[in-house]
Scaffold this motif. Structure first.
Motif, PDB file in Angstrom:
ATOM      1  N   ASN A 360      51.468 123.136 102.994  1.00  0.00           N
ATOM      2  CA  ASN A 360      50.342 122.798 103.859  1.00  0.00           C
ATOM      3  C   ASN A 360      50.200 121.280 103.897  1.00  0.00           C
ATOM      4  OD1 ASN A 360      47.937 122.467 105.198  1.00  0.00           O
ATOM      5  ND2 ASN A 360      46.671 123.500 103.665  1.00  0.00           N
ATOM      6  N   ARG A 361      50.538 120.670 105.026  1.00  0.00           N
ATOM      7  CA  ARG A 361      50.526 119.210 105.123  1.00  0.00           C
ATOM      8  C   ARG A 361      49.197 118.658 105.610  1.00  0.00           C
ATOM      9  NH1 ARG A 361      56.214 116.627 106.287  1.00  0.00           N
ATOM     10  NH2 ARG A 361      57.615 118.276 105.631  1.00  0.00           N
ATOM     11  N   SER A 362      48.209 119.487 105.780  1.00  0.00           N
ATOM     12  CA  SER A 362      46.900 119.020 106.249  1.00  0.00           C
ATOM     13  C   SER A 362      46.068 118.515 105.074  1.00  0.00           C
ATOM     14  CB  SER A 362      46.157 120.156 106.953  1.00  0.00           C
ATOM     15  OG  SER A 362      45.706 121.114 105.998  1.00  0.00           O
ATOM     16  N   ASP A 363      44.925 117.902 105.399  1.00  0.00           N
ATOM     17  CA  ASP A 363      44.057 117.394 104.334  1.00  0.00           C
ATOM     18  C   ASP A 363      43.337 118.520 103.598  1.00  0.00           C
ATOM     19  OD1 ASP A 363      42.272 118.190 106.258  1.00  0.00           O
ATOM     20  OD2 ASP A 363      41.449 116.197 106.639  1.00  0.00           O
ATOM     21  N   GLY A 364      43.580 119.768 104.014  1.00  0.00           N
ATOM     22  CA  GLY A 364      43.019 120.903 103.308  1.00  0.00           C
ATOM     23  C   GLY A 364      43.861 121.367 102.143  1.00  0.00           C
ATOM     24  N   SER A 365      45.041 120.797 101.965  1.00  0.00           N
ATOM     25  CA  SER A 365      45.922 121.181 100.866  1.00  0.00           C
ATOM     26  C   SER A 365      45.364 120.689  99.534  1.00  0.00           C
ATOM     27  CB  SER A 365      47.323 120.596 101.080  1.00  0.00           C
ATOM     28  OG  SER A 365      48.127 120.779  99.926  1.00  0.00           O
ATOM     29  N   LYS A 366      45.532 121.479  98.481  1.00  0.00           N
ATOM     30  CA  LYS A 366      45.088 121.066  97.151  1.00  0.00           C
ATOM     31  C   LYS A 366      45.889 119.879  96.640  1.00  0.00           C
ATOM     32  CE  LYS A 366      46.416 123.495  93.515  1.00  0.00           C
ATOM     33  NZ  LYS A 366      46.648 124.633  92.585  1.00  0.00           N
ATOM     34  N   PHE A 367      47.036 119.614  97.302  1.00  0.00           N
ATOM     35  CA  PHE A 367      47.881 118.481  96.913  1.00  0.00           C
ATOM     36  C   PHE A 367      47.697 117.290  97.847  1.00  0.00           C
ATOM     37  CE2 PHE A 367      50.342 122.307  95.472  1.00  0.00           C
ATOM     38  CZ  PHE A 367      50.073 122.148  94.122  1.00  0.00           C
ATOM     39  N   TRP A 368      46.589 117.277  98.580  1.00  0.00           N
ATOM     40  CA  TRP A 368      46.293 116.139  99.444  1.00  0.00           C
ATOM     41  C   TRP A 368      45.799 114.946  98.608  1.00  0.00           C
ATOM     42  CZ3 TRP A 368      47.645 114.946 104.137  1.00  0.00           C
ATOM     43  CH2 TRP A 368      46.985 113.908 104.818  1.00  0.00           C
ATOM     44  N   PHE A 369      45.075 115.249  97.540  1.00  0.00           N
ATOM     45  CA  PHE A 369      44.566 114.260  96.592  1.00  0.00           C
ATOM     46  C   PHE A 369      43.761 113.168  97.314  1.00  0.00           C
ATOM     47  CE2 PHE A 369      48.505 115.813  94.365  1.00  0.00           C
ATOM     48  CZ  PHE A 369      47.821 116.581  93.440  1.00  0.00           C
ATOM     49  N   VAL A 370      44.271 111.931  97.307  1.00  0.00           N
ATOM     50  CA  VAL A 370      43.541 110.795  97.892  1.00  0.00           C
ATOM     51  C   VAL A 370      44.287 110.341  99.146  1.00  0.00           C
ATOM     52  CG1 VAL A 370      42.549 108.509  97.489  1.00  0.00           C
ATOM     53  CG2 VAL A 370      42.850 110.110  95.566  1.00  0.00           C
ATOM     54  N   ARG A 371      43.827 110.833 100.286  1.00  0.00           N
ATOM     55  CA  ARG A 371      44.452 110.512 101.568  1.00  0.00           C
ATOM     56  C   ARG A 371      45.945 110.840 101.590  1.00  0.00           C
ATOM     57  NH1 ARG A 371      41.503 104.661 102.914  1.00  0.00           N
ATOM     58  NH2 ARG A 371      39.361 105.501 102.957  1.00  0.00           N
ATOM     59  N   GLY A 372      46.293 111.896 100.892  1.00  0.00           N
ATOM     60  CA  GLY A 372      47.679 112.361 100.880  1.00  0.00           C
ATOM     61  C   GLY A 372      48.512 111.806  99.748  1.00  0.00           C
ATOM     62  N   PHE A 373      47.917 110.980  98.894  1.00  0.00           N
ATOM     63  CA  PHE A 373      48.645 110.342  97.794  1.00  0.00           C
ATOM     64  C   PHE A 373      48.007 110.708  96.458  1.00  0.00           C
ATOM     65  CE2 PHE A 373      49.338 107.792 101.547  1.00  0.00           C
ATOM     66  CZ  PHE A 373      50.679 107.438 101.474  1.00  0.00           C
ATOM     67  N   SER A 374      48.860 110.867  95.446  1.00  0.00           N
ATOM     68  CA  SER A 374      48.379 111.151  94.098  1.00  0.00           C
ATOM     69  C   SER A 374      48.335 109.854  93.294  1.00  0.00           C
ATOM     70  CB  SER A 374      49.286 112.159  93.393  1.00  0.00           C
ATOM     71  OG  SER A 374      48.998 112.224  92.018  1.00  0.00           O
ATOM     72  N   VAL A 375      47.145 109.442  92.889  1.00  0.00           N
ATOM     73  CA  VAL A 375      47.001 108.222  92.098  1.00  0.00           C
ATOM     74  C   VAL A 375      47.710 108.378  90.763  1.00  0.00           C
ATOM     75  CG1 VAL A 375      45.358 106.660  90.982  1.00  0.00           C
ATOM     76  CG2 VAL A 375      44.825 107.669  93.216  1.00  0.00           C
ATOM     77  N   SER A 376      47.573 109.554  90.147  1.00  0.00           N
ATOM     78  CA  SER A 376      48.188 109.773  88.836  1.00  0.00           C
ATOM     79  C   SER A 376      49.711 109.707  88.917  1.00  0.00           C
ATOM     80  CB  SER A 376      47.742 111.117  88.261  1.00  0.00           C
ATOM     81  OG  SER A 376      48.074 112.181  89.131  1.00  0.00           O
ATOM     82  N   GLY A 377      50.302 110.272  89.980  1.00  0.00           N
ATOM     83  CA  GLY A 377      51.743 110.253  90.124  1.00  0.00           C
ATOM     84  C   GLY A 377      52.280 108.856  90.375  1.00  0.00           C
ATOM     85  N   ILE A 378      51.677 108.148  91.310  1.00  0.00           N
ATOM     86  CA  ILE A 378      52.169 106.811  91.660  1.00  0.00           C
ATOM     87  C   ILE A 378      51.926 105.825  90.520  1.00  0.00           C
ATOM     88  CG2 ILE A 378      51.869 104.878  93.264  1.00  0.00           C
ATOM     89  CD1 ILE A 378      51.148 106.965  95.416  1.00  0.00           C
ATOM     90  N   ALA A 379      50.743 105.891  89.899  1.00  0.00           N
ATOM     91  CA  ALA A 379      50.436 104.981  88.788  1.00  0.00           C
ATOM     92  C   ALA A 379      51.373 105.228  87.609  1.00  0.00           C
ATOM     93  CB  ALA A 379      48.983 105.154  88.355  1.00  0.00           C
ATOM     94  N   SER A 380      51.658 106.486  87.317  1.00  0.00           N
ATOM     95  CA  SER A 380      52.558 106.823  86.203  1.00  0.00           C
ATOM     96  C   SER A 380      53.976 106.329  86.480  1.00  0.00           C
ATOM     97  CB  SER A 380      52.561 108.336  85.966  1.00  0.00           C
ATOM     98  OG  SER A 380      51.280 108.795  85.641  1.00  0.00           O
ATOM     99  N   MET A 381      54.411 106.445  87.728  1.00  0.00           N
ATOM    100  CA  MET A 381      55.742 105.948  88.077  1.00  0.00           C
ATOM    101  C   MET A 381      55.809 104.433  87.889  1.00  0.00           C
ATOM    102  SD  MET A 381      57.818 106.065  91.695  1.00  0.00           S
ATOM    103  CE  MET A 381      56.944 104.605  92.280  1.00  0.00           C
ATOM    104  N   LEU A 382      54.783 103.733  88.323  1.00  0.00           N
ATOM    105  CA  LEU A 382      54.755 102.273  88.178  1.00  0.00           C
ATOM    106  C   LEU A 382      54.745 101.868  86.704  1.00  0.00           C
ATOM    107  CD1 LEU A 382      52.248 101.298  91.020  1.00  0.00           C
ATOM    108  CD2 LEU A 382      54.750 101.091  91.040  1.00  0.00           C
TER     109      LEU A 382
END
Length: 434
Positions: A360-382
């Motif tokens: 589900n690519r809409s903003d209703g997806s549970k994986f939409w997080f913050v405007r479609g981005f996961s802060v935890s995922g991106i921050a952890s990668m950095l």
């Protein structure tokens, strides 16, 4: 795929000239390790890779999702494009290197036997051959690799036999003191870094494996498919390195051949190995990413991936200095992503995969997080990249566990929910806000 297809598919995919080059540059006098240290580090590195293949293959194996979709749960529906393209880029570059090595092998055969050759023409033709073999999708790739694995193993075994019976191993690499410290761990990192790309998108292949016997199939398929073949290839690379001292594997093969005709037969393994590896590790992942992000077809993705591989200057990448640095650099990015995917699947979500929300690519997806981005995922990668780059020799060995821990902590403190709520409050308090 049944195990009788899956296991030889990985044999064919990891028995590749680039794997020989990894060992080439580690042992004395090219590197800082002695023979025993390289063998032990090779074993440790391959076993770690086998474990990563097994653990990260579950989402594809159990749920049938490809890597490009798997990343959405940890990075967000939109944010998944970040790890997906970070995986696609080295795949495209390795495709160029693989095509260049295949062209070198063909050129060596034709110039040795018949006195003519054209490296640039062979480079283009070899790339076209890869496209043709992958044209019908994963099924054609599986059958080609399963069949070619037998030929590759036979030719490679013969090559090792020729070396052991015609050349002697010098004593210097054996008696050299070497190091069990940073250079030793660094070589483990290089062994893993060579195939950290495949460990990252293992779901692309594991999703096709027969699930009849459950996770036993996944464990057996990955451990028997990866560890023996990759370890064998590293050890053969050692033989070439210590007996010839030639850092170009294609030239080293011809140097140990007892005759030009047998040398041509031995180089046939290099040609088959590059094709089989290209199909599984280098063509398939970027093509899937392009399908997911650009909406192109499988065949269009193949062509796009191949065209881009011409622009990577593989003849420059495949050198002693640049090749090792190339592996270390991209591993500093991909290792943390592997750690994040493992933490997401095994710890944060406890293997609970919501397939409907992933697609589900809409903003209703549970994986939409913050405007479609996961802060935890991106921050952890950095965080993982930040601790890897200063010590590039260790690369993913540091970045993977660092990102794993960071992601686990950030998801426990619900950083995504906090960021989403903060943005929502800011929008409400802004002038004219609802």
């Amino acid at each position: 795929m049944k195990l009788f297809q899956y296991i030889p598919l990985w044999w064919a995919a990891v028995i590749v000239v680039q794997s020989m080059a990894v060992a080439f540059f580690a042992i004395y006098p090219q590197g800082e390790l002695n023979l025993l240290q390289v063998i032990v580090a090779s074993l440790i590195g391959t076993l770690i890779l086998g474990l990563l293949f097994f653990l990260n293959g579950f989402p594809g194996f159990e749920e049938g999702i490809p890597f490009a979709v798997q990343t959405r749960s940890a990075f967000g529906i939109r944010g998944a494009a970040i790890p997906n393209y970070l995986r696609a880029i080295p795949g495209i570059m390795f495709l160029g290197i693989g095509n260049w090595i295949g062209a070198l092998a063909i050129n060596t055969i034709t110039t040795t036997l018949w006195g003519f050759g054209n490296l640039r023409v062979y480079f283009v033709l070899f790339a076209l051959l890869n496209i043709v073999l992958a044209w019908s999708g994963v099924e054609s790739i599986a059958w080609f690799d399963s069949l070619s694995a037998i030929v590759i193993v036979v030719l490679l075994s013969y090559t090792a036999y020729v070396i052991l019976t015609t050349r002697s191993i010098p004593t210097a690499p054996i008696t050299y003191g070497g190091s069990w410290g940073l250079p030793f761990v660094g070589f483990i990192a290089a062994v893993g870094g060579q195939l950290i790309t495949a460990a990252l998108n293992i779901s692309d292949i594991a999703r096709h494996l027969d699930t009849e016997r459950g996770s036993v199939n996944l464990a057996v398929g990955n451990m028997l498919g990866l560890v023996p073949a990759y370890l064998f290839m590293l050890l053969v690379g050692l033989l070439f390195s210590v007996t010839t001292g030639i850092t170009n594997p294609v030239r080293a093969i011809m140097a140990v051949a007892p005759s030009p005709l047998l040398g041509a037969a031995m180089l046939l393994f290099a040609i088959l190995a590059q094709i089989s590896t290209n199909l599984v590790n280098n063509l398939l992942p970027p093509t899937h990413v392009f399908q997911d992000s650009l909406g192109v077809s499988w065949k269009q993705g193949l062509i796009l991936t191949s065209v881009l591989s011409f622009l990577t200057f593989p003849w420059m990448l495949f050198s002693s200095a640049l090749f090792s640095t190339f592996i270390q650099f991209y591993s500093a990015f991909l290792g943390p992503i592997v750690g994040i995917l493992l933490a997401d699947y095994w710890v944060a979500r406890e293997r609970d995969t919501d397939i409907e929300s992933l697609y589900n690519r809409s903003d209703g997806s549970k994986f939409w997080f913050v405007r479609g981005f996961s802060v935890s995922g991106i921050a952890s990668m950095l965080i993982g990249v930040a601790v890897s780059l200063p010590i590039l020799d260790l690369s993913w060995v540091i970045g993977l566990p660092a990102a794993f821990v960071a992601y686990t902590v950030l998801t426990k403190v619900e950083i995504n929910e906090y960021a989403a709520n903060s943005l929502s409050e800011d929008r409400t308090q802004a002038p004219g806000g609802d």
